[in-house]
Write an enzyme that holds these catalytic residues in place. Structure first.
Site, PDB file in Angstrom:
ATOM      1  N   SER A   1       0.835  -1.206   0.000  1.00 57.02           N
ATOM      2  CA  SER A   1       0.000   0.000   0.000  1.00 57.02           C
ATOM      3  C   SER A   1       0.865   1.250   0.000  1.00 57.02           C
ATOM      4  O   SER A   1       2.058   1.177   0.323  1.00 57.02           O
ATOM      5  CB  SER A   1      -0.876  -0.013   1.258  1.00 57.02           C
ATOM      6  OG  SER A   1      -1.398   1.268   1.538  1.00 57.02           O
TER       7      SER A   1
ATOM      8  N   TYR B   1      -3.565  -0.063   9.921  1.00 59.53           N
ATOM      9  CA  TYR B   1      -3.362  -0.456   8.518  1.00 59.53           C
ATOM     10  C   TYR B   1      -1.943  -0.122   8.070  1.00 59.53           C
ATOM     11  O   TYR B   1      -1.269  -0.940   7.431  1.00 59.53           O
ATOM     12  CB  TYR B   1      -4.388   0.291   7.673  1.00 59.53           C
ATOM     13  CG  TYR B   1      -4.422  -0.045   6.213  1.00 59.53           C
ATOM     14  CD1 TYR B   1      -3.813   0.782   5.274  1.00 59.53           C
ATOM     15  CD2 TYR B   1      -5.087  -1.176   5.758  1.00 59.53           C
ATOM     16  CE1 TYR B   1      -3.857   0.484   3.921  1.00 59.53           C
ATOM     17  CE2 TYR B   1      -5.141  -1.479   4.404  1.00 59.53           C
ATOM     18  CZ  TYR B   1      -4.531  -0.638   3.496  1.00 59.53           C
ATOM     19  OH  TYR B   1      -4.568  -0.935   2.147  1.00 59.53           O
TER      20      TYR B   1
HETATM   21  P1  NAP Z   1     -11.865  -5.125  -0.700  1.00 62.01           P
HETATM   22  O1  NAP Z   1     -12.681  -4.644  -1.850  1.00 62.01           O
HETATM   23  O2  NAP Z   1     -12.269  -4.789   0.694  1.00 62.01           O
HETATM   24  O3  NAP Z   1     -11.641  -6.728  -0.837  1.00 62.01           O
HETATM   25  C1  NAP Z   1     -10.893  -7.367   0.144  1.00 62.01           C
HETATM   26  C2  NAP Z   1     -11.134  -8.843  -0.031  1.00 62.01           C
HETATM   27  O4  NAP Z   1     -10.459  -9.553   1.009  1.00 62.01           O
HETATM   28  C3  NAP Z   1     -12.623  -9.203   0.084  1.00 62.01           C
HETATM   29  O5  NAP Z   1     -12.932 -10.237  -0.816  1.00 62.01           O
HETATM   30  C4  NAP Z   1     -12.699  -9.691   1.520  1.00 62.01           C
HETATM   31  O6  NAP Z   1     -13.768 -10.572   1.731  1.00 62.01           O
HETATM   32  C5  NAP Z   1     -11.394 -10.435   1.641  1.00 62.01           C
HETATM   33  N1  NAP Z   1     -11.004 -10.688   3.027  1.00 62.01           N
HETATM   34  C6  NAP Z   1     -10.973  -9.815   4.056  1.00 62.01           C
HETATM   35  N2  NAP Z   1     -10.558 -10.420   5.176  1.00 62.01           N
HETATM   36  C7  NAP Z   1     -10.329 -11.729   4.849  1.00 62.01           C
HETATM   37  C8  NAP Z   1      -9.878 -12.863   5.586  1.00 62.01           C
HETATM   38  N3  NAP Z   1      -9.596 -12.779   6.882  1.00 62.01           N
HETATM   39  N4  NAP Z   1      -9.744 -14.044   4.931  1.00 62.01           N
HETATM   40  C9  NAP Z   1     -10.049 -14.141   3.616  1.00 62.01           C
HETATM   41  N5  NAP Z   1     -10.483 -13.098   2.857  1.00 62.01           N
HETATM   42  C10 NAP Z   1     -10.609 -11.903   3.489  1.00 62.01           C
HETATM   43  O7  NAP Z   1     -10.383  -4.571  -0.857  1.00 62.01           O
HETATM   44  P2  NAP Z   1      -9.577  -4.112  -2.150  1.00 62.01           P
HETATM   45  O8  NAP Z   1      -9.688  -2.643  -2.304  1.00 62.01           O
HETATM   46  O9  NAP Z   1      -9.875  -5.015  -3.299  1.00 62.01           O
HETATM   47  O10 NAP Z   1      -8.095  -4.397  -1.599  1.00 62.01           O
HETATM   48  C11 NAP Z   1      -7.472  -5.638  -1.792  1.00 62.01           C
HETATM   49  C12 NAP Z   1      -6.083  -5.509  -1.197  1.00 62.01           C
HETATM   50  O11 NAP Z   1      -5.434  -4.352  -1.751  1.00 62.01           O
HETATM   51  C13 NAP Z   1      -6.087  -5.294   0.315  1.00 62.01           C
HETATM   52  O12 NAP Z   1      -4.975  -5.942   0.872  1.00 62.01           O
HETATM   53  C14 NAP Z   1      -5.917  -3.777   0.450  1.00 62.01           C
HETATM   54  O13 NAP Z   1      -5.334  -3.422   1.678  1.00 62.01           O
HETATM   55  C15 NAP Z   1      -4.997  -3.502  -0.692  1.00 62.01           C
HETATM   56  N6  NAP Z   1      -4.989  -2.134  -1.187  1.00 62.01           N
HETATM   57  C16 NAP Z   1      -6.148  -1.544  -1.607  1.00 62.01           C
HETATM   58  C17 NAP Z   1      -6.076  -0.237  -2.128  1.00 62.01           C
HETATM   59  C18 NAP Z   1      -7.287   0.498  -2.618  1.00 62.01           C
HETATM   60  O14 NAP Z   1      -7.160   1.722  -2.835  1.00 62.01           O
HETATM   61  N7  NAP Z   1      -8.416  -0.150  -2.799  1.00 62.01           N
HETATM   62  C19 NAP Z   1      -4.850   0.414  -2.228  1.00 62.01           C
HETATM   63  C20 NAP Z   1      -3.706  -0.227  -1.756  1.00 62.01           C
HETATM   64  C21 NAP Z   1      -3.788  -1.501  -1.255  1.00 62.01           C
HETATM   65  P3  NAP Z   1     -14.926 -10.173   2.792  1.00 62.01           P
HETATM   66  O15 NAP Z   1     -16.026  -9.601   1.959  1.00 62.01           O
HETATM   67  O16 NAP Z   1     -15.256 -11.454   3.464  1.00 62.01           O
HETATM   68  O17 NAP Z   1     -14.356  -9.137   3.749  1.00 62.01           O
HETATM   69  C1  GCO Z   2      -7.017   5.202   3.086  1.00 60.20           C
HETATM   70  C2  GCO Z   2      -7.108   4.267   1.915  1.00 60.20           C
HETATM   71  C3  GCO Z   2      -5.731   3.755   1.561  1.00 60.20           C
HETATM   72  C4  GCO Z   2      -5.835   2.798   0.416  1.00 60.20           C
HETATM   73  C5  GCO Z   2      -4.522   2.275   0.031  1.00 60.20           C
HETATM   74  C6  GCO Z   2      -3.596   3.331  -0.483  1.00 60.20           C
HETATM   75  O1  GCO Z   2      -7.937   5.191   3.914  1.00 60.20           O
HETATM   76  O2  GCO Z   2      -6.028   5.949   3.115  1.00 60.20           O
HETATM   77  O3  GCO Z   2      -7.980   3.193   2.189  1.00 60.20           O
HETATM   78  O4  GCO Z   2      -5.141   3.161   2.658  1.00 60.20           O
HETATM   79  O5  GCO Z   2      -6.634   1.720   0.740  1.00 60.20           O
HETATM   80  O6  GCO Z   2      -3.948   1.474   0.986  1.00 60.20           O
HETATM   81  O7  GCO Z   2      -2.467   2.687  -1.011  1.00 60.20           O
END
Ligand code: NAP
Ligand code: GCO
Length: 265
Positions: A146, A159
């Site tokens: 992230s 986080y």
């Molecule tokens: P999301 O839409 O919230 O999806 C997260 C997925 O992980 C969901 O399918 C969730 O299922 C599953 N999950 C959560 N806890 C779990 C557990 N204990 N065991 C198995 N599955 C679990 O998140 P996303 O935005 O796609 O993000 C995916 C990854 O990218 C995460 O690691 C997040 O931190 C990272 N990330 C996201 C962003 C962003 O801007 N979106 C940026 C940087 C990094 P449930 O529905 O059961 O919770």
């Molecule tokens: C926040 C956002 C971010 C993104 C991501 C950025 O609240 O700042 O959720 O943390 O999820 O991780 O890289």
């Protein structure tokens, strides 16, 4: 250069939490590049939803109900995957949560839950697949880090601590298991439009964009939020033999946020 180096034919790719969101986009791209797709989620309804969504793309995905923090269940799932599909060649630690609470108001239980899913989970998953990768002569682990692996901001202490730790876990797996032809790298997405960031993009009662939405646009040279599909190519690269000499690297896919001081107001 043999351009087939970017293909994943015959590889078993396990993407955690990949019923939707970033995990789904990454797994779909790996499936389109020839990988056999395996994914897990905690809820049966999400597995059904995910299998149907992959099928719509012509991908026969294998879904398993498993919480990444439950080590016995993870070990059982990996054994079942090895029986049903084959040894895991590619692991994407994607499953994750965020809780946005000012640190001094955050309970220790909430802090622990974020660390458990976002940091302990990837450890448990990697520990479960590495023995099979060692036996097979190598493998790929991709941890979804992230911006908060590098930067802090208000309300995301747990986080940021987890994602900072995940960056260093990535470097340590690379250091300890590189000798077995296992490459472990991270992808650091910028701000991506998924359900996880939906609260940060809500249209305001007066019809204006959310202040945080406007802030991110000013901080991103690309002047847009990322889409989950923006992460697919970088993930395929890190999962393929084209990146066999890339190890312990965090590839930031952020539209330039980390390079930019931000647009003058
Ligand atoms: P999301 O839409 O919230 O999806 C997260 C997925 O992980 C969901 O399918 C969730 O299922 C599953 N999950 C959560 N806890 C779990 C557990 N204990 N065991 C198995 N599955 C679990 O998140 P996303 O935005 O796609 O993000 C995916 C990854 O990218 C995460 O690691 C997040 O931190 C990272 N990330 C996201 C962003 C962003 O801007 N979106 C940026 C940087 C990094 P449930 O529905 O059961 O919770
Ligand atoms: C926040 C956002 C971010 C993104 C991501 C950025 O609240 O700042 O959720 O943390 O999820 O991780 O890289």
């Amino acid at each position: 250069m043999d351009m087939n180096a970017f293909r994943l034919d015959g590889k078993v790719a396990l993407v955690t939490g990949a019923s939707y969101g970033i995990g789904f986009a990454i797994a779909s791209a790996m499936g389109q590049m020839g990988a056999k797709i395996v994914f897990n989620d905690r809820k049966p309804e999400l597995i059904e939803k995910g299998v149907a969504a992959y099928k719509e793309l012509g991908i026969e995905a294998h879904g398993y109900i498993c919480d990444v923090t439950d080590e016995p269940a993870v070990q059982e799932m990996i054994a079942k995957i090895e029986q049903d599909v084959g040894t895991v060649d590619i692991l994407v630690n994607n499953a994750g949560i965020i809780k946005r609470i000012p640190m001094v108001e955050m309970s220790a239980a909430d802090f622990r839950q974020v660390i458990d899913i976002d940091l302990n989970g990837p450890f448990i998953m990697a520990k479960a697949v590495i023995p099979g990768m060692m036996k097979k002569g190598g493998g790929k682990i991709i941890n979804i880090c992230s911006m908060m692996s590098e930067l802090g901001r208000e309300t995301v202490s747990a986080y940021a601590a987890a994602k900072g730790g995940l960056k260093m876990l990535t470097k340590n797996i690379a250091s300890e298991y590189g000798q077995y032809n296992i490459q472990c790298n991270g992808i650091g997405p910028g701000y991506i439009a998924t359900p996880q960031t939906a609260p940060l993009r809500e249209i305001q009662p007066d019809g204006s964009r959310h202040p945080f939405d406007q802030f991110i646009l000013a901080k991103t040279p690309a002047n847009r939020w990322g889409e989950a599909a923006d992460l697919a190519g970088p993930a395929v690269f890190l999962a393929s033999s084209a990146s066999d000499f890339v190890n312990g690297h965090i590839l930031y896919v952020d539209g330039g946020i980390l390079a930019y001081i931000g647009k003058q107001p």
